[in-house]
Design an enzyme around this catalytic site. Sequence first.
Site, PDB file in Angstrom:
ATOM      1  N   GLY A  31      56.656 -32.689  22.597  1.00  0.00           N
ATOM      2  CA  GLY A  31      55.621 -33.711  22.415  1.00  0.00           C
ATOM      3  C   GLY A  31      55.240 -34.391  23.713  1.00  0.00           C
ATOM      4  O   GLY A  31      55.485 -33.868  24.800  1.00  0.00           O
ATOM      5  N   HIS A  37      50.320 -28.484  28.321  1.00  0.00           N
ATOM      6  CA  HIS A  37      50.627 -27.963  26.989  1.00  0.00           C
ATOM      7  C   HIS A  37      49.379 -27.376  26.339  1.00  0.00           C
ATOM      8  O   HIS A  37      49.427 -26.318  25.709  1.00  0.00           O
ATOM      9  CB  HIS A  37      51.156 -29.083  26.075  1.00  0.00           C
ATOM     10  N   ASP A 150      59.063 -25.279  34.278  1.00  0.00           N
ATOM     11  CA  ASP A 150      60.483 -25.213  33.912  1.00  0.00           C
ATOM     12  C   ASP A 150      60.982 -23.796  34.190  1.00  0.00           C
ATOM     13  O   ASP A 150      61.323 -23.039  33.273  1.00  0.00           O
ATOM     14  CB  ASP A 150      60.658 -25.590  32.444  1.00  0.00           C
ATOM     15  N   ARG A 187      57.116 -36.509  31.460  1.00  0.00           N
ATOM     16  CA  ARG A 187      57.860 -37.617  32.081  1.00  0.00           C
ATOM     17  C   ARG A 187      56.988 -38.448  33.027  1.00  0.00           C
ATOM     18  O   ARG A 187      57.344 -39.564  33.368  1.00  0.00           O
ATOM     19  CB  ARG A 187      59.071 -37.088  32.847  1.00  0.00           C
TER      20      ARG A 187
HETATM   21  O1  PAF Z   1      60.335 -27.379  27.604  1.00  0.00           O
HETATM   22  C1  PAF Z   1      60.512 -28.082  26.593  1.00  0.00           C
HETATM   23  O2  PAF Z   1      59.686 -28.892  26.214  1.00  0.00           O
HETATM   24  C2  PAF Z   1      61.792 -27.932  25.803  1.00  0.00           C
HETATM   25  O3  PAF Z   1      62.858 -27.655  26.642  1.00  0.00           O
HETATM   26  C3  PAF Z   1      61.710 -26.886  24.661  1.00  0.00           C
HETATM   27  C4  PAF Z   1      61.481 -25.489  25.207  1.00  0.00           C
HETATM   28  C5  PAF Z   1      60.577 -27.252  23.721  1.00  0.00           C
HETATM   29  C6  PAF Z   1      63.008 -26.872  23.871  1.00  0.00           C
HETATM   30  O4  PAF Z   1      63.290 -28.129  23.312  1.00  0.00           O
END
Ligand code: PAF
Length: 279
Positions: A31, A37, A150, A187
Amino acid sequence: MQIFHTITSLQNFLKSQRLLGHSVGFVPTMGALHQGHLSLIETSKSQNDLTVCSIFVNPTQFNNPHDLAVYPRTLEADCEMLESVGCDVVFAPSAEEMYPTLPNLKFDFGDLERVMEGQFRPGHFNGVGIVVSKLFNIVQPDAAYFGQKDLQQCAVINRLVKDLSFSLKLNICPTLREKDGLAMSSRNRNLSPEQRLNAPAIYKALQGASGILKSGESSEKAKSFVSKQLSAVDGIELEYFEISNFDTLQPIDEYLEGKTALCIAAFMGKTRLIDNVII
Ligand code: PAF
């Protein structure tokens, strides 16, 4: 857009979609969505009949209780953003729904998690491994989409997919950046105005280091550059800067063209930011 809070209701819906022959793309998130995203959702939409986005702040991957407590939770605004890009399904379970009992299962990703995030956030990738496996089992997607920001998480999930034979295509999508270069991250909204102003120094340090390495100078020089650059910026505390082999994520001493990952984690106050570039 349909919103489901329980596993059974989501699975019943997805079963009916599969009977119609619809392919399913999946974007797992915690979220506090941003453009990064949404670009994953758009990519999924362009490659699948149906796109599912999960929103779940997964407690098992937080090694720092403060980080979990302040992680932004903005379900309503998230759903509006998802609707605006035509996401088909949101799965937003409660912690009780996902973990009626906490799993004793332990994932160990070996050398992949002995470095960087795994080293500084003990247990983090166990939590990621558990929740992503559960989500893959629940959604059973044909394809899943993750952001390169990530990087280590992507490597761990790639391993998970291979080791547990998940039948899906894993897609790693480029990091989206703000105009000033700061990598988009949930964040970022925890940064004060002053911290936000200084945060692009992280990406600038990565760019500087990549210039140094590409011009044939040593990894020591790149490391000392990053450390000097960031210590000169108010409020940034470097946790690590690693020069790694992109495939294995193990530290390397020399630049391998096209196969070198430069990775940073830094604190701004209590907010921890990560970023990387592949050169
Ligand atoms: O990257 C993220 O937001 C989280 O690590 C994930 C992959 C949704 C797992 O909780």
